[in-house]
Design a protein around this motif. Structure first.
Motif, PDB file in Angstrom:
ATOM      1  N   THR A   1       0.825  -1.203   0.000  1.00  0.00           N
ATOM      2  CA  THR A   1       0.000   0.000   0.000  1.00  0.00           C
ATOM      3  C   THR A   1       0.860   1.254   0.000  1.00  0.00           C
ATOM      4  OG1 THR A   1      -0.070   0.001   2.388  1.00  0.00           O
ATOM      5  CG2 THR A   1      -1.859  -1.136   1.252  1.00  0.00           C
ATOM      6  N   ASP A   2       2.171   1.075   0.003  1.00  0.00           N
ATOM      7  CA  ASP A   2       3.071   2.215   0.093  1.00  0.00           C
ATOM      8  C   ASP A   2       2.894   3.138  -1.112  1.00  0.00           C
ATOM      9  OD1 ASP A   2       5.118   3.959   0.522  1.00  0.00           O
ATOM     10  OD2 ASP A   2       6.552   2.420   1.125  1.00  0.00           O
ATOM     11  N   ALA A   3       2.496   4.371  -0.840  1.00  0.00           N
ATOM     12  CA  ALA A   3       2.263   5.319  -1.933  1.00  0.00           C
ATOM     13  C   ALA A   3       3.419   6.293  -2.078  1.00  0.00           C
ATOM     14  CB  ALA A   3       0.972   6.081  -1.679  1.00  0.00           C
ATOM     15  N   HIS A   4       4.479   6.100  -1.332  1.00  0.00           N
ATOM     16  CA  HIS A   4       5.573   7.062  -1.337  1.00  0.00           C
ATOM     17  C   HIS A   4       6.568   6.715  -2.430  1.00  0.00           C
ATOM     18  CE1 HIS A   4       3.738   7.440   2.566  1.00  0.00           C
ATOM     19  NE2 HIS A   4       4.249   8.639   2.639  1.00  0.00           N
ATOM     20  N   THR A   5       6.502   7.463  -3.509  1.00  0.00           N
ATOM     21  CA  THR A   5       7.391   7.155  -4.625  1.00  0.00           C
ATOM     22  C   THR A   5       8.689   7.946  -4.537  1.00  0.00           C
ATOM     23  OG1 THR A   5       6.301   8.829  -5.937  1.00  0.00           O
ATOM     24  CG2 THR A   5       5.505   6.585  -6.199  1.00  0.00           C
TER      25      THR A   5
ATOM     26  N   ASP B   1      11.560   7.158  -7.192  1.00  0.00           N
ATOM     27  CA  ASP B   1      11.738   8.248  -8.151  1.00  0.00           C
ATOM     28  C   ASP B   1      13.134   8.851  -8.067  1.00  0.00           C
ATOM     29  OD1 ASP B   1       9.242   7.912  -9.197  1.00  0.00           O
ATOM     30  OD2 ASP B   1       8.293   9.475  -7.995  1.00  0.00           O
TER      31      ASP B   1
ATOM     32  N   ALA C   1       3.615   3.553  -7.756  1.00  0.00           N
ATOM     33  CA  ALA C   1       3.287   3.151  -6.388  1.00  0.00           C
ATOM     34  C   ALA C   1       2.140   2.164  -6.322  1.00  0.00           C
ATOM     35  CB  ALA C   1       2.937   4.383  -5.572  1.00  0.00           C
ATOM     36  N   GLN C   2       2.020   1.544  -5.179  1.00  0.00           N
ATOM     37  CA  GLN C   2       0.885   0.692  -4.830  1.00  0.00           C
ATOM     38  C   GLN C   2       0.708  -0.456  -5.822  1.00  0.00           C
ATOM     39  OE1 GLN C   2      -2.249   3.604  -4.202  1.00  0.00           O
ATOM     40  NE2 GLN C   2      -1.529   3.913  -2.132  1.00  0.00           N
TER      41      GLN C   2
ATOM     42  N   VAL D   1       7.084   3.291   3.814  1.00  0.00           N
ATOM     43  CA  VAL D   1       6.219   3.115   4.984  1.00  0.00           C
ATOM     44  C   VAL D   1       6.659   1.881   5.769  1.00  0.00           C
ATOM     45  CG1 VAL D   1       3.887   2.524   5.725  1.00  0.00           C
ATOM     46  CG2 VAL D   1       4.242   4.288   4.005  1.00  0.00           C
TER      47      VAL D   1
ATOM     48  N   THR E   1      -2.605   4.840   4.010  1.00  0.00           N
ATOM     49  CA  THR E   1      -2.010   4.690   2.692  1.00  0.00           C
ATOM     50  C   THR E   1      -2.822   3.666   1.927  1.00  0.00           C
ATOM     51  OG1 THR E   1       0.030   4.699   3.915  1.00  0.00           O
ATOM     52  CG2 THR E   1       0.205   4.378   1.586  1.00  0.00           C
ATOM     53  N   GLY E   2      -3.108   3.957   0.680  1.00  0.00           N
ATOM     54  CA  GLY E   2      -3.802   2.967  -0.128  1.00  0.00           C
ATOM     55  C   GLY E   2      -5.301   3.168  -0.203  1.00  0.00           C
TER      56      GLY E   2
ATOM     57  N   LEU F   1      -6.949   4.166  -3.564  1.00  0.00           N
ATOM     58  CA  LEU F   1      -7.170   3.219  -4.651  1.00  0.00           C
ATOM     59  C   LEU F   1      -8.247   2.187  -4.332  1.00  0.00           C
ATOM     60  CD1 LEU F   1      -3.544   2.816  -5.967  1.00  0.00           C
ATOM     61  CD2 LEU F   1      -5.366   4.303  -6.754  1.00  0.00           C
TER      62      LEU F   1
ATOM     63  N   PHE G   1      -2.579   1.991   7.794  1.00  0.00           N
ATOM     64  CA  PHE G   1      -1.147   2.135   7.587  1.00  0.00           C
ATOM     65  C   PHE G   1      -0.826   3.600   7.384  1.00  0.00           C
ATOM     66  CE2 PHE G   1      -1.944  -2.252   6.471  1.00  0.00           C
ATOM     67  CZ  PHE G   1      -0.905  -2.889   7.123  1.00  0.00           C
ATOM     68  N   ALA G   2      -0.026   4.137   8.286  1.00  0.00           N
ATOM     69  CA  ALA G   2       0.390   5.539   8.222  1.00  0.00           C
ATOM     70  C   ALA G   2      -0.797   6.488   8.150  1.00  0.00           C
ATOM     71  CB  ALA G   2       1.327   5.767   7.037  1.00  0.00           C
TER      72      ALA G   2
ATOM     73  N   PHE H   1      -0.604  11.519  -9.673  1.00  0.00           N
ATOM     74  CA  PHE H   1       0.182  10.857  -8.637  1.00  0.00           C
ATOM     75  C   PHE H   1      -0.357   9.496  -8.233  1.00  0.00           C
ATOM     76  CE2 PHE H   1       1.134  15.324  -8.411  1.00  0.00           C
ATOM     77  CZ  PHE H   1       2.511  15.315  -8.372  1.00  0.00           C
ATOM     78  N   ARG H   2      -1.586   9.190  -8.617  1.00  0.00           N
ATOM     79  CA  ARG H   2      -2.144   7.888  -8.255  1.00  0.00           C
ATOM     80  C   ARG H   2      -2.549   7.087  -9.488  1.00  0.00           C
ATOM     81  NH1 ARG H   2      -0.015   8.632  -4.258  1.00  0.00           N
ATOM     82  NH2 ARG H   2      -0.830   8.910  -2.170  1.00  0.00           N
TER      83      ARG H   2
ATOM     84  N   ARG I   1      -6.278   3.756 -13.372  1.00  0.00           N
ATOM     85  CA  ARG I   1      -7.193   3.020 -12.513  1.00  0.00           C
ATOM     86  C   ARG I   1      -8.578   3.648 -12.515  1.00  0.00           C
ATOM     87  NH1 ARG I   1      -1.885   2.777  -9.249  1.00  0.00           N
ATOM     88  NH2 ARG I   1      -1.662   0.572  -8.855  1.00  0.00           N
TER      89      ARG I   1
END
Lengths: 257, 524
Positions: free
Chosen positions: A118-122, A126, A153-154, A178, B191-192, B195, B208-209, B272-273, B500
């Motif tokens: 689930t880590d969205a930190h790119t 990057d 990410a993810q 994360v 996080t997540g 999506l 998470f976070a 970004f997503r 997505r």
């Protein structure tokens, strides 16, 4: 490291050699009082600071107090007993890396990267992959002989394995920022297991993980080839890729067992 | 707010030109958004009509119902005609029962015509209308509460984050942060979540976070902060995220639970997503219409451009995004006081004159959007783990914020990129803010950048680059959508037929009806 430091015993340095001075800050879950300051001094003493000077105490809200403590420790650091993962490959410039790949591999080297789970930190992936790079060091996209597939990410682990197979990845780079509930460790274990299952033994791509909270000595435990920690530059990663996938493979072919 | 910042010597025609270009780039996108609907838009409409809850496996009833309708008749007409037609026909006593039956496949949906369509629509309008009324009630409740307990004492509003993952841990942390001086509390999402194509249900204790955005979590936190607001004699605002695949649903929940500010960016999800652009723009428009009605202040996400690109080279991408966000926001009915346009203090501190450039960028935003409560974001990229140097950097960030009249100041933590903030980190960070505001909160009265000095030149340069970029966007055959596809923003390539959530997009038929959109547009 300076060779002269090997085998030396050291103490922390404040303003005089051997003074052993350190600083420490922490919060205790209690109201500020003389007793609280005494409690802070007690903790510092138990941690080996003697004398410990509580130089600052400040109440936070009602039930907490923040302390800054200065003091001397008597511990010695034995530099000869320190074990770290030292760089065991030569650092190459982008030009040198390109040349080595062109000569040794005669094709471009494919790197597939992303953040799994689930880590969205790119930011990590990057910094290594994007042409922009990190700390003035250009990212892997800048290397003409590297073909970079940044999956962002993810990503799920199956997605990553699929793309690695489809793109015939020579190396897979995974970044994990994360770390809550050890997510970075668990995700990496899942990833390395998936690659073990999906490739015949000895033919899987080189697996590399990176992130600020990884311990570089954990590669074997995590089932990967290399762990990179905080501050790693794209140049270091590129040099490692060349060393593992070009230099070592050609020497092992040249010298059959 | 404009009077609280020094003035730049900008060419009014250039400002007008930039705004006009943004309007031209944005107009086809609005047409695109209004030509489509999405599963999230339809689910949000059902939520406004009062459908909540989830089945035993956690699938929300709104998802079950929308999926069932879609399987029978598609979404081109919107979900309301088939749903209320089924209710009028007596397939179920109410929405909850209908969703339960739809989930097990015991209802067939059709698109009514003639008299049946008129009846279905009138029933839908009535029930969806109660949701819109609820937004109005909540908005009046906020206004009344601010009038009785008092508002944040001064600007910038001090914005603090809590992010434990457990709503029952977040609550005491948020209350403590408010007591320590926060005017705004943001609960960071897990996080997540962006999506997930559904909104989780109920109070949640694992994330998470961050903590999942759910309607129950919203309700619990707002109630706790109401209590703290009364105790402190100032209204403490609550923020969450209307972003990701469930943007409009979360917007509806936020409105119904009286959240006060929501992160809501027009392009963030796409860039970004990797969320499909059509999905993002359609979801964004409806979510902003809801925010407009609910009196919620949006926070846009321009800071993100600077976390991936160089803050000097990419300064104009922030301006362009702000102009686009402003255009889309106004089009959706938001007023200027609701536009927390984002920007950030992310220039490499080793660059000579970095602080002067930060001032130039911050003043440019201030002057381009004089009535918007700009959201000022602290340094993250150049926070290295050297907490002492980071504390200094945060001090300069606060100084720039105070000097340039920023409306919302997200408090920087010296432990950024090291740990989630400790209680002492937050306390030190607030001391930093207070010291700066106390020492020089009125410095803007004495400070005027020289008309041809570095700051003015830099601001004019960034504005000129913004105009160039907007012209380049308009030069693309397909305008903004093509520009997004080929990586004009932040080097990320996002084609309109990829990303997505694309499977959740449908073109509206000419008979598309959504009473929520009708009511929101009529109310303007």
């Amino acid at each position: 490291m300076n060779d002269g430091d090997q085998g030396r015993l050291l103490r922390p340095y404040g303003d005089t050699t051997g003074d052993g001075m350190v600083q420490l800050s922490f919060t205790l879950p209690m109201q500020h009082s003389k007793v609280a300051e005494g409690a802070a001094a007690q903790l510092a003493k138990k941690m080996g600071m003697d004398p410990a000077m509580v130089v600052h105490a400040r109440p936070i809200g009602t039930g907490f107090t923040f302390f800054v403590v200065y003091g001397r420790v008597n511990h010695l650091v034995d530099v000869s007993a320190v074990r770290v993962v030292e760089r065991d490959y030569p650092l190459l410039s982008p030009q040198e890396a390109n040349l080595a790949i062109r000569k040794g591999l005669r094709r471009r080297l494919t790197v597939v990267g992303g953040c799994i789970g689930t880590d969205a930190h790119t930011v990590g992936i990057d910094a290594i992959l994007n042409i922009k790079g990190f700390a003035g060091d250009k990212g892997l996209e800048y290397y003409r002989e590297l073909r970079v597939v940044n999956l962002g990410a993810q990503l799920s682990v199956p997605q990553l394995v699929l793309r690695a197979r489809k793109d015939k990845a020579d190396a897979v780079l995974v970044s994990q920022v994360v770390t809550q509930r050890d997510a970075h460790i668990l995700n990496t274990l899942e990833m390395s297991a998936a690659f073990r299952e999906s490739y015949p033994a000895g033919s899987r791509p080189l697996l590399i993980v990176g992130g600020p909270r990884f311990d570089e000595s954990m590669a074997e435990e995590l089932g990967v080839d290399r762990v990179f920690s905080r501050g790693t530059t794209p140049g270091e990663v590129a040099s490692y890729l060349v060393d593992q996938l070009v230099t070592r493979r050609s020497t092992s072919r040249a010298a059959p067992a | 707010m404009s009077s609280r910042a020094p003035q730049l010597a900008l060419d009014d025609r250039a400002v007008e030109q930039a705004r006009d270009l943004a309007r031209r780039a944005g107009t086809p996108i609005v047409e695109l958004a209004t030509a489509h609907t999405t599963v999230a838009v339809e689910r949000a409409t059902l939520r406004l009509a009062g459908l909540g809850g989830a089945d035993l496996e956690g699938t929300p009833w709104v998802n079950a119902l929308v999926d069932a309708v879609r399987a029978d008749v598609g979404l081109g007409h919107g979900v309301c005609l088939p749903v209320w037609d089924a209710l009028v026909r007596g397939e179920a006593a109410d929405l909850d029962e209908l969703a339960t039956k739809a989930a097990v496949g015991s209802v067939r949906f059709g698109v009514p015509t003639g008299r049946a369509a008129i009846d279905a629509l009138s029933a839908a309008r009535k029930q969806v209308g109660t949701g819109i009324e609820k937004l109005d009630v909540r908005r009046r409740e906020r206004e009344r509460m601010i009038a009785t307990v008092g508002d944040a004492p001064s600007t910038p509003w001090i914005y603090l984050i809590v992010a434990s993952g457990d709503i029952y841990e977040d609550i005491p942390q948020a209350q403590a942060a408010a007591r320590a001086g926060a005017d705004v509390i943001a609960v960071i999402r897990s996080t997540g979540q962006s999506l997930l194509d559904f909104v989780p249900e109920g109070a949640t204790r694992e994330g998470f976070a961050g903590t999942y955005a759910t309607q129950e979590n919203f309700r619990l936190m707002r109630a706790a902060l109401d209590e703290t607001s009364r105790e402190l004699g100032r209204y403490v605002r609550l923020t969450n995220y209307a972003s990701g695949l469930c943007m409009p649903e979360i917007a509806a929940m936020a409105g119904m639970e009286r959240l006060d500010m929501m992160l809501n960016d027009s392009m963030y999800g796409t860039l970004f997503r990797d969320i499909n652009p059509v999905r993002t723009f359609a979801d964004q428009r409806f979510s902003r219409q809801i925010h407009a009605r609910a009196g919620i202040i949006i926070n846009t996400g321009e800071d993100n451009y600077l976390t991936t690109a160089d803050a000097v080279e990419a300064a104009h991408t922030v301006t362009v995004s702000q102009l686009l966000n402003e255009f889309f926001a106004r089009e959706a009915g938001l007023e200027d006081w609701q536009l927390g346009l984002g920007h950030a203090f992310e220039i490499n501190p080793d660059v000579p004159d970095s602080f002067r450039m930060e001032l130039a960028h911050a003043l440019l935003a201030r002057q381009l959007f004089p009535d918007a409560p700009l959201k000022w974001m602290p340094p993250t990229r150049h926070m290295t783990g050297d907490v002492f140097r980071g504390y200094l950097l945060d001090g300069f960030f606060n100084l720039a914020g105070a000097l340039t009249g920023q409306g919302i100041l997200l408090v920087g933590m010296m432990t950024e990129a090291v740990v989630t903030p400790w209680i002492s980190d937050r306390d030190l960070a607030l001391q930093n803010v207070r010291y700066v505001l106390n020492a020089c909160g009125n410095l803007h009265e004495d400070f005027a950048p020289r008309p041809d000095g570095f700051i003015n030149q830099r601001a004019r340069h960034v504005l000129a680059e913004s105009i160039e970029l907007l012209e380049r966007i308009l030069g693309h055959q397909g305008g903004l959508l093509d520009a997004i596809a080929d990586g004009t923003f932040g080097l990320m390539k996002r084609p309109a037929d990829g990303g997505r959530g694309l499977e959740g997009v449908e073109r509206r038929s000419e008979h598309y009806v959504n009473p929520a959109i009708d009511l929101l547009e009529a109310g303007r």
